[in-house]
Scaffold this motif. Structure first.
Motif, PDB file in Angstrom:
ATOM      1  N   GLN A  57     -18.986  -9.458  18.958  1.00 58.96           N
ATOM      2  CA  GLN A  57     -20.388  -9.228  18.641  1.00 58.96           C
ATOM      3  C   GLN A  57     -21.176  -8.441  19.942  1.00 58.96           C
ATOM      4  OE1 GLN A  57     -22.108 -12.937  17.477  1.00 58.96           O
ATOM      5  NE2 GLN A  57     -20.343 -13.148  15.995  1.00 58.96           N
ATOM      6  N   LEU A  58     -20.660  -8.826  21.059  1.00 54.14           N
ATOM      7  CA  LEU A  58     -21.226  -8.009  22.269  1.00 54.14           C
ATOM      8  C   LEU A  58     -21.064  -6.685  22.213  1.00 54.14           C
ATOM      9  CD1 LEU A  58     -23.196  -9.310  24.633  1.00 54.14           C
ATOM     10  CD2 LEU A  58     -21.016  -8.970  26.032  1.00 54.14           C
ATOM     11  N   ILE A  59     -19.706  -6.416  22.045  1.00 50.04           N
ATOM     12  CA  ILE A  59     -19.645  -4.934  22.151  1.00 50.04           C
ATOM     13  C   ILE A  59     -20.020  -4.257  21.061  1.00 50.04           C
ATOM     14  CG2 ILE A  59     -17.629  -3.355  22.107  1.00 50.04           C
ATOM     15  CD1 ILE A  59     -15.812  -5.387  23.476  1.00 50.04           C
ATOM     16  N   SER A  60     -20.125  -4.754  19.752  1.00 49.95           N
ATOM     17  CA  SER A  60     -20.716  -4.039  18.612  1.00 49.95           C
ATOM     18  C   SER A  60     -22.020  -3.861  18.771  1.00 49.95           C
ATOM     19  CB  SER A  60     -20.403  -4.910  17.295  1.00 49.95           C
ATOM     20  OG  SER A  60     -19.092  -5.366  16.890  1.00 49.95           O
ATOM     21  N   LYS A  61     -22.613  -4.857  19.369  1.00 45.98           N
ATOM     22  CA  LYS A  61     -24.159  -4.690  19.678  1.00 45.98           C
ATOM     23  C   LYS A  61     -24.568  -3.616  20.624  1.00 45.98           C
ATOM     24  CE  LYS A  61     -28.103  -7.794  20.237  1.00 45.98           C
ATOM     25  NZ  LYS A  61     -28.503  -8.036  19.013  1.00 45.98           N
ATOM     26  N   TYR A  62     -23.612  -3.523  21.520  1.00 40.91           N
ATOM     27  CA  TYR A  62     -23.766  -2.432  22.633  1.00 40.91           C
ATOM     28  C   TYR A  62     -23.060  -1.181  22.465  1.00 40.91           C
ATOM     29  CZ  TYR A  62     -26.521  -5.468  25.450  1.00 40.91           C
ATOM     30  OH  TYR A  62     -27.306  -6.601  25.976  1.00 40.91           O
ATOM     31  N   ILE A  63     -22.499  -0.983  21.198  1.00 41.07           N
ATOM     32  CA  ILE A  63     -21.596   0.166  20.833  1.00 41.07           C
ATOM     33  C   ILE A  63     -22.275   1.710  21.453  1.00 41.07           C
ATOM     34  CG2 ILE A  63     -21.853   0.667  18.469  1.00 41.07           C
ATOM     35  CD1 ILE A  63     -18.363   0.146  19.749  1.00 41.07           C
ATOM     36  N   ARG A  64     -23.348   1.816  20.945  1.00 44.43           N
ATOM     37  CA  ARG A  64     -24.067   2.934  21.257  1.00 44.43           C
ATOM     38  C   ARG A  64     -24.281   3.166  22.418  1.00 44.43           C
ATOM     39  NH1 ARG A  64     -26.061   6.635  17.526  1.00 44.43           N
ATOM     40  NH2 ARG A  64     -27.687   7.929  18.244  1.00 44.43           N
ATOM     41  N   ASP A  65     -24.484   1.944  23.207  1.00 43.30           N
ATOM     42  CA  ASP A  65     -24.385   2.115  24.732  1.00 43.30           C
ATOM     43  C   ASP A  65     -23.203   2.499  25.229  1.00 43.30           C
ATOM     44  OD1 ASP A  65     -27.024   1.671  24.525  1.00 43.30           O
ATOM     45  OD2 ASP A  65     -26.902  -0.598  25.257  1.00 43.30           O
ATOM     46  N   PHE A  66     -22.139   1.914  24.935  1.00 44.40           N
ATOM     47  CA  PHE A  66     -20.703   2.372  25.461  1.00 44.40           C
ATOM     48  C   PHE A  66     -20.575   4.066  25.066  1.00 44.40           C
ATOM     49  CE2 PHE A  66     -20.120  -2.438  25.110  1.00 44.40           C
ATOM     50  CZ  PHE A  66     -19.823  -2.501  26.474  1.00 44.40           C
ATOM     51  N   ALA A  67     -21.032   4.277  24.002  1.00 45.54           N
ATOM     52  CA  ALA A  67     -20.766   5.766  23.545  1.00 45.54           C
ATOM     53  C   ALA A  67     -21.635   6.650  24.528  1.00 45.54           C
ATOM     54  CB  ALA A  67     -21.008   5.749  22.243  1.00 45.54           C
ATOM     55  N   THR A  68     -22.841   6.169  24.928  1.00 43.26           N
ATOM     56  CA  THR A  68     -23.469   6.873  25.944  1.00 43.26           C
ATOM     57  C   THR A  68     -22.956   6.997  27.352  1.00 43.26           C
ATOM     58  OG1 THR A  68     -25.433   6.337  24.656  1.00 43.26           O
ATOM     59  CG2 THR A  68     -25.885   7.051  27.008  1.00 43.26           C
ATOM     60  N   LEU A  69     -22.365   5.957  27.632  1.00 42.51           N
ATOM     61  CA  LEU A  69     -21.738   6.021  29.040  1.00 42.51           C
ATOM     62  C   LEU A  69     -20.579   6.856  29.150  1.00 42.51           C
ATOM     63  CD1 LEU A  69     -22.168   2.107  29.777  1.00 42.51           C
ATOM     64  CD2 LEU A  69     -23.300   4.041  30.813  1.00 42.51           C
ATOM     65  N   LYS A  70     -19.687   6.812  27.630  1.00 45.34           N
ATOM     66  CA  LYS A  70     -18.595   7.477  27.795  1.00 45.34           C
ATOM     67  C   LYS A  70     -19.040   9.183  27.780  1.00 45.34           C
ATOM     68  CE  LYS A  70     -14.953   5.367  24.866  1.00 45.34           C
ATOM     69  NZ  LYS A  70     -14.332   5.413  23.647  1.00 45.34           N
ATOM     70  N   ALA A  71     -20.019   9.264  26.923  1.00 47.31           N
ATOM     71  CA  ALA A  71     -20.684  10.819  26.916  1.00 47.31           C
ATOM     72  C   ALA A  71     -20.950  11.263  28.469  1.00 47.31           C
ATOM     73  CB  ALA A  71     -21.662  10.965  26.263  1.00 47.31           C
ATOM     74  N   ILE A  72     -21.458  10.426  29.149  1.00 49.56           N
ATOM     75  CA  ILE A  72     -21.834  10.820  30.454  1.00 49.56           C
ATOM     76  C   ILE A  72     -21.041  10.686  31.719  1.00 49.56           C
ATOM     77  CG2 ILE A  72     -24.460  10.196  30.261  1.00 49.56           C
ATOM     78  CD1 ILE A  72     -24.006   7.957  32.089  1.00 49.56           C
ATOM     79  N   GLY A  73     -19.653  10.197  31.123  1.00 51.96           N
ATOM     80  CA  GLY A  73     -18.397  10.319  31.972  1.00 51.96           C
ATOM     81  C   GLY A  73     -17.917   8.991  32.294  1.00 51.96           C
ATOM     82  N   PHE A  74     -18.116   8.013  31.824  1.00 56.79           N
ATOM     83  CA  PHE A  74     -17.561   6.703  32.106  1.00 56.79           C
ATOM     84  C   PHE A  74     -16.030   6.893  31.530  1.00 56.79           C
ATOM     85  CE2 PHE A  74     -20.157   3.148  34.111  1.00 56.79           C
ATOM     86  CZ  PHE A  74     -21.224   4.134  34.219  1.00 56.79           C
ATOM     87  N   SER A  75     -15.051   6.695  32.022  1.00 57.23           N
ATOM     88  CA  SER A  75     -13.794   6.260  31.452  1.00 57.23           C
ATOM     89  C   SER A  75     -13.526   5.047  30.570  1.00 57.23           C
ATOM     90  CB  SER A  75     -12.793   6.661  32.694  1.00 57.23           C
ATOM     91  OG  SER A  75     -12.684   5.144  33.318  1.00 57.23           O
ATOM     92  N   ASN A  76     -12.561   5.221  29.715  1.00 53.64           N
ATOM     93  CA  ASN A  76     -12.217   4.074  29.069  1.00 53.64           C
ATOM     94  C   ASN A  76     -12.013   2.844  30.036  1.00 53.64           C
ATOM     95  OD1 ASN A  76     -12.812   5.007  26.506  1.00 53.64           O
ATOM     96  ND2 ASN A  76     -10.427   5.968  26.555  1.00 53.64           N
ATOM     97  N   GLY A  77     -11.308   2.863  31.012  1.00 54.05           N
ATOM     98  CA  GLY A  77     -11.033   1.940  32.125  1.00 54.05           C
ATOM     99  C   GLY A  77     -12.152   1.424  32.761  1.00 54.05           C
ATOM    100  N   GLN A  78     -13.190   2.191  32.871  1.00 48.61           N
ATOM    101  CA  GLN A  78     -14.566   1.694  33.461  1.00 48.61           C
ATOM    102  C   GLN A  78     -15.106   0.957  32.304  1.00 48.61           C
ATOM    103  OE1 GLN A  78     -15.744   5.545  34.661  1.00 48.61           O
ATOM    104  NE2 GLN A  78     -16.183   4.999  36.751  1.00 48.61           N
TER     105      GLN A  78
END
Lengths: 390, 379
Positions: A291-312
């Motif tokens: 649920q936590l990840i689902s809630k923040y899924i857009r934030d995680f996508a944003t972090l991915k966009a700006i260059g965060f790796s899957n590992g991070q």
């Protein structure tokens, strides 16, 4: 203070209600694990307390014995045969039997599961608190010591002895009935198989419980310095007939623990309980993290966009899981402290909060959190930064 | 020069799987973006804009064609390489996409924390400086929920530029904002990106901000078309959408090579021109053939050719030629369509007349032909 922004913590802090419910879920699992492990440890440790107190390097039991506490008897002759080995320093026969003791509260009732132990009074055969110091008392026929940590039903006897008086009481072993005099106290603690213990001399034991010298339960063997117990046990087994077996004391304790843990119904139930608690913990925490990840899924996508790796991103989720583990574990530990105390007082079982148990439970909670996080992390695949455009 | 391009796209194609078939959404796109250039990308929904910027932004893998970002080919680039390239781009999203649980300084700092040379103290300082540059220096510890839409977008811009990327991609950065705030945001993006010599690709539907573009790319069905409507709307902002579309349908896109003469002095004036790319130089020849240099137009949206159409004798009063080594791109509108265009809007006519008077006073002696015979239908 930190090199990088502590995203895991800030996410949890931002979702206070969700974090609180997650922590409470983990607290519940923590208490459940402490209870399971506490019962298991108490069960195993109390059963092993007596054999662990043997002041011996190797131990002789009947070869058909599956557990030292319920071993059939064998002849002392076999024990004496080990003196043929020059590495043997000395030997001591130990007798025991489960007896009945007349209820001090009166009436015709008997108190069950009293473990009577008979020792030779030559040396400190069993390393039990205060026993060796009271050998003089035990040299008088019919005198016994009683376990000060017996169940409450024995408190009248214990209180009397503590007050400095002797307490005479009737005991039964099989069909034989006799009288003994309780003159002192020692400490072992109750177990699944004993509500109390009494210790007496081998002579009193033989007389009161109708035994002979050819009916000993355990033979304790001390070796001279430098002799290897395992090697000696092997040599003695080769030398002696097959009606007895000789085991090094550490091996004996291991075998006892394994027997109770894996071959008795109660041991199996404990293991299932432990596994169940872990499984329930994984399911609860998985749901929370998902649920936590689902809630923040857009934030995680944003972090991915700006260059965060899957590992991070995985490390962020794992960090959240481990923080929840700590947040849930600490109150669970405090609660379990209280519950251990309550249970120990109520049951006279040995419920001790040790560092070892705490670490095991924390390890289990951390395991639960990591497994849950690894399962929930798959949801991160839904975080597609390309979806942020358009 | 190898580093002359920030983005160089040649023959870029892209398809999506739809049921059992592949639907092609990009059909051989060619685009160049140079350092410091602001390119506005327009087009209807479904025209392929999003796919194009997500490919340029390394958020998708290139399937076919060549896409070079910072001179590195992205076709067949590994996921690791795409990730590394993303760290060198700045992104501004339509809905800001700030992380609510972080302070605005922490939001900005995220772009620096993933850089290989990350230094916490320096990152904090740079983040605060960048927030200061977008006018939020006194609110670094506030959270996004404390800010208005315009302020949130400012934070997003600070996050996109704090690591000094050579390319900024902004997707509808003004869509969620009111007109005035949207204009401010675009000005801010341009000011800061130009200060860093960063190129910017800005997707927008907002015609009111197109005047600040260095180049407008218009996407139609997965192809780059001429942004005729957008270009005309810049020159003639007072035309309504219907008239704009009507005139745009009559405009012709032309490209002239270096050295070409676009207008010859003395020829009959029959077209009006709007500069959409490259440069055009204006000069006049006297009777002895001596040349007087009058002006060089380089700003996209600059128009010329109106003097010949509006003056009495109807001939060209000067020559216009291609300037520099790059081709010059123009939109040409026929004289009759031009007359109708300015006839429909008094404001448009006033703007063009004023511009002509200004040029006339500077360089000419030709008397005006009043366009009053055209009926005025708007205002």
């Amino acid at each position: 203070m930190f090199r990088k922004t502590w995203i895991s913590w800030l996410q949890l802090k931002h979702q206070k209600a969700q974090t609180l419910s997650a922590a409470l879920g983990i607290t519940f699992i923590t208490v459940l694990l402490f209870m399971q492990i506490g019962f298991r440890s108490s069960f195993l440790n109390t059963l092993l307390d007596l054999p662990a107190s043997f002041n011996a390097d190797v131990v002789m039991v009947n070869s058909s014995a599956v557990t030292v506490l319920r071993t059939p008897t064998f002849s002392q002759l076999r024990l004496n045969q080990t003196l043929a080995f020059e590495e043997v320093e000395r030997v001591a026969p130990v007798y025991w039997s489960s007896i009945l003791m007349r209820d001090p509260e009166g009436g015709e009732k008997y108190l069950r599961k009293v473990q009577a132990i008979g020792l030779p009074l030559t040396w400190d055969v069993m390393l039990l608190d205060a026993v060796h110091d009271q050998y003089d008392k035990l040299k008088i026929r019919r005198n016994v010591l009683i376990d000060a940590k017996s169940k409450d039903s024995f408190s009248q006897i214990i209180n009397t002895v503590q007050a400095g008086e002797d307490y005479s009481i009737e005991v039964r072993s099989g069909r034989d009935q006799s009288s003994i005099r309780v003159t002192g106290l020692f400490e072992v603690g109750v177990s699944q198989s004993a509500n109390s213990h009494i210790i007496t001399s081998d002579a009193t034991f033989i007389e009161a419980f109708n035994r002979s010298r050819n009916q000993i339960n355990v033979g304790l063997i001390q070796l001279r310095d430098g002799a290897d117990p395992a090697t000696m046990a092997e040599r003695m087994n080769t030398y002696l007939p097959s009606d007895v077996k000789v085991v090094a004391l550490p091996d004996l304790l291991k075998q006892e623990r394994a027997f109770y843990e894996f071959q008795t119904p109660i041991g199996i139930i404990f293991r299932f309980g432990l596994g169940g608690a872990v499984a329930v913990g994984i399911v609860i925490l998985y749901q929370i993290l998902f649920q936590l990840i689902s809630k923040y899924i857009r934030d995680f996508a944003t972090l991915k966009a700006i260059g965060f790796s899957n590992g991070q991103l995985r490390r962020i989720v794992l960090g959240s899981a481990l923080m929840l583990a700590v947040l849930g574990f600490l109150p669970g530990l405090g609660l379990s402290f209280v519950m251990y105390d309550v249970i120990a007082n109520a049951t006279a079982l040995k419920f001790e909060m040790t560092w070892e148990v705490s670490l095991i439970v924390f390890g289990a909670i951390a395991f639960i959190c990591v497994v849950s996080a690894l399962l929930a992390i798959r949801k991160l695949n839904d975080a597609d930064p390309a979806d942020l455009f358009g | 020069m190898a580093n002359d391009h920030i983005v160089k796209i040649r023959g870029l194609k892209h398809s999506y799987k739809e049921a059992s078939t592949m639907k092609q959404v990009l059909h051989g796109i060619d685009v160049d973006v140079h350092p410091g250039q602001n390119v506005f990308l327009t087009g209807y929904s479904g025209s392929g804009k999003t796919t194009l910027i997500s490919l340029v932004g390394c958020l998708r893998s290139v399937q076919d064609g060549s896409l070079k970002l910072f001179d590195e080919e992205l076709n067949k680039a590994s996921a690791r390489k795409l990730l590394a390239m993303r760290k060198r781009v700045g992104y501004v999203f339509q809905h800001f996409n700030l992380l609510d649980f972080l302070s605005i300084r922490q939001n900005v700092q995220q772009s620096l924390e993933i850089q290989p040379d990350y230094n916490p103290r320096e990152a904090r300082k740079l983040s605060e400086e960048m927030l200061d540059a977008v006018g939020l220096g006194d609110r670094v510890n506030d959270h996004p929920s404390d800010l208005s839409g315009g302020q949130k977008q400012r934070v997003a811009i600070a996050r996109a530029l704090v690591h000094r990327p050579k390319l900024l991609i902004a997707d509808e950065p003004t869509a969620a904002l009111d007109t005035s705030t949207g204009r401010d945001i675009i000005d801010l993006v341009q000011r800061l990106s130009r200060a860093q010599n960063s190129a910017a690709i800005i997707v927008t539907h907002n015609m009111r901000i197109l005047d600040s573009a260095d180049e407008i790319l218009h996407m139609i069905d997965g192809r780059i078309g001429t942004a005729i409507t957008e270009q005309i709307s810049l020159v003639l902002p007072n035309l309504d959408d219907r008239h704009l579309a009507e005139i745009a349908s009559k405009a012709i896109a032309r490209e002239y090579k270096p050295g070409d003469l676009i207008i010859k002095q003395g020829d009959p004036a029959d077209e009006f021109y709007i500069l959409t790319g490259g440069e055009a130089h204006v000069f006049r020849l006297d009777d002895n053939g001596n040349r007087t240099e009058l002006a060089t137009f380089s700003k996209r949206g600059t128009y010329f050719g109106e003097m010949g159409l509006l003056t009495e004798h109807g001939t060209r009063t000067a020559c216009v030629e291609v300037h520099g080594s790059q081709p010059t791109r123009l939109l040409a509108i026929k004289g009759s369509d031009f007359a109708e265009m300015i006839g429909r809007s008094r404001a448009t006519r006033a703007v063009i007349t004023d511009e002509m008077w200004s040029r006339f006073n500077t360089d000419g002696t030709t008397p005006l032909k009043r366009p009053s015979h055209h009926p005025v239908r708007d205002e």
